[in-house]
Scaffold this active site. Structure first.
Site, PDB file in Angstrom:
ATOM      1  N   HIS A 106       0.827  -1.206   0.000  1.00 40.34           N
ATOM      2  CA  HIS A 106       0.000   0.000   0.000  1.00 40.34           C
ATOM      3  C   HIS A 106       0.865   1.262   0.000  1.00 40.34           C
ATOM      4  O   HIS A 106       1.681   1.461   0.888  1.00 40.34           O
ATOM      5  CB  HIS A 106      -0.883  -0.021   1.250  1.00 40.34           C
ATOM      6  CG  HIS A 106      -1.923   1.033   1.313  1.00 40.34           C
ATOM      7  ND1 HIS A 106      -2.160   1.775   2.446  1.00 40.34           N
ATOM      8  CD2 HIS A 106      -2.826   1.462   0.395  1.00 40.34           C
ATOM      9  CE1 HIS A 106      -3.163   2.603   2.239  1.00 40.34           C
ATOM     10  NE2 HIS A 106      -3.586   2.441   0.994  1.00 40.34           N
ATOM     11  N   GLU A 154       0.657  -0.335  -4.745  1.00 37.32           N
ATOM     12  CA  GLU A 154      -0.487   0.547  -4.970  1.00 37.32           C
ATOM     13  C   GLU A 154      -0.011   1.974  -4.765  1.00 37.32           C
ATOM     14  O   GLU A 154       0.832   2.240  -3.905  1.00 37.32           O
ATOM     15  CB  GLU A 154      -1.599   0.199  -3.974  1.00 37.32           C
ATOM     16  CG  GLU A 154      -2.884   0.987  -4.130  1.00 37.32           C
ATOM     17  CD  GLU A 154      -2.973   2.230  -3.255  1.00 37.32           C
ATOM     18  OE1 GLU A 154      -3.978   2.950  -3.346  1.00 37.32           O
ATOM     19  OE2 GLU A 154      -2.034   2.496  -2.473  1.00 37.32           O
ATOM     20  N   HIS A 209      -2.027  11.176  -1.927  1.00 39.07           N
ATOM     21  CA  HIS A 209      -3.336  10.675  -1.537  1.00 39.07           C
ATOM     22  C   HIS A 209      -4.332  11.795  -1.269  1.00 39.07           C
ATOM     23  O   HIS A 209      -5.438  11.811  -1.805  1.00 39.07           O
ATOM     24  CB  HIS A 209      -3.207   9.795  -0.289  1.00 39.07           C
ATOM     25  CG  HIS A 209      -4.512   9.300   0.225  1.00 39.07           C
ATOM     26  ND1 HIS A 209      -5.287  10.016   1.117  1.00 39.07           N
ATOM     27  CD2 HIS A 209      -5.205   8.151  -0.033  1.00 39.07           C
ATOM     28  CE1 HIS A 209      -6.391   9.341   1.391  1.00 39.07           C
ATOM     29  NE2 HIS A 209      -6.368   8.203   0.703  1.00 39.07           N
ATOM     30  N   GLU A 218      -4.347   3.981  -8.163  1.00 42.27           N
ATOM     31  CA  GLU A 218      -5.646   4.513  -7.759  1.00 42.27           C
ATOM     32  C   GLU A 218      -5.775   5.935  -8.295  1.00 42.27           C
ATOM     33  O   GLU A 218      -4.973   6.805  -7.969  1.00 42.27           O
ATOM     34  CB  GLU A 218      -5.848   4.508  -6.249  1.00 42.27           C
ATOM     35  CG  GLU A 218      -7.232   5.054  -5.903  1.00 42.27           C
ATOM     36  CD  GLU A 218      -7.543   5.167  -4.419  1.00 42.27           C
ATOM     37  OE1 GLU A 218      -8.493   5.904  -4.079  1.00 42.27           O
ATOM     38  OE2 GLU A 218      -6.850   4.527  -3.616  1.00 42.27           O
TER      39      GLU A 218
END
Length: 248
Positions: free
Chosen positions: A15, A42, A57, A117
């Site tokens: 992650h 990711e 993020h 993502e």
């Protein structure tokens, strides 16, 4: 029941690079994750004000950089000057924000795989999906295994689907909202990526019967990982690169 296509990605995914052991979404984190044996990562991708795809993020800069305000409102020339490591620890002070191109070079040079993502600044959902998909297609041109594009934002996945339909897509879910499976079908998704607590035998069966894979975020405990493996899910995204051997 739809037939499941061969799945080219490993079960274990690191992650944001190395979870919390290094500053998230920096090349230092991806290097650390790789040092623990991880082959797939990711990351979160968004657009600068001048259209550069970079890794971060949050919508705002304050938590993970030396900057302030909305990241997507600033040009890349300003974002490139920020310290994206000092917030984590002194050892990483001065670590810069990477572009998706920086990470692509690292992954392709080392044979690593990637889950991107699409994390749009609010109001740029469609545009971000389109630009990230175009960049991913360019940067992984000729690669044996393309990156997996995922998003909570249906509009972002629609944008990616429209401009690069051949890239694999997955719908991220933090709850099973009405119509989620049909939306994933219409988006041509190859995977559903759920909060790990949402999976049970019924939901896993629904997803597999639709010809999609079942992936989970963010799994940091042995008991949770074992439950997901016993349910027959296909991928686990974790912060604990130090706890879970990726070959397991």
């Amino acid at each position: 029941m739809a037939e499941l296509n061969p799945w080219p990605y490993p079960r274990w995914v690191a992650h944001r690079g190395a979870g919390k052991l290094a500053p998230e979404n920096t090349l230092a984190a991806f290097r650390l994750g790789a040092s623990h044996g991880y082959r797939m990562f990711e990351c979160d991708a968004k657009l600068s004000a001048d259209g550069v795809v970079f890794l971060m993020h949050d919508a705002t800069l304050d938590r993970t950089t030396s900057g302030h305000g909305t990241g997507g409102a600033q040009p890349w020339s300003a974002l490139a000057q920020l310290d994206a490591g000092g917030w984590h620890s002194r050892a990483y002070a001065g670590e810069p924000l990477p572009t998706l191109e920086n990470l692509a070079r690292f992954c392709r040079a080392n044979g690593h795989l990637l889950n991107i993502e699409i994390k749009p600044t609010p109001g740029t959902e469609r545009e971000t999906g389109e630009v990230v998909a175009r960049e991913a297609a360019r940067l992984w041109k000729g690669a044996a295994v393309p990156p997996l594009l995922t998003s909570f934002q249906v509009e972002s996945l629609k944008g990616a689907q429209a401009v690069q339909p051949g890239l694999p897509r997955g719908l991220l879910l933090d709850k099973l909202w009405d119509g989620w499976l049909e939306a994933a079908r219409q988006l041509g998704c190859v995977a559903i990526v759920c909060n790990h607590a949402l999976w049970d035998a019924t939901v896993v069966a629904l997803v597999h019967e639709a010809g999609m894979r079942a992936l989970s975020y963010t799994v940091n405990d042995d008991w949770a990982a074992q439950r997901l493996i016993e349910l027959g899910t296909d991928g686990i995204i974790t912060d604990r690169v130090d706890l879970f051997p990726p070959a397991a």
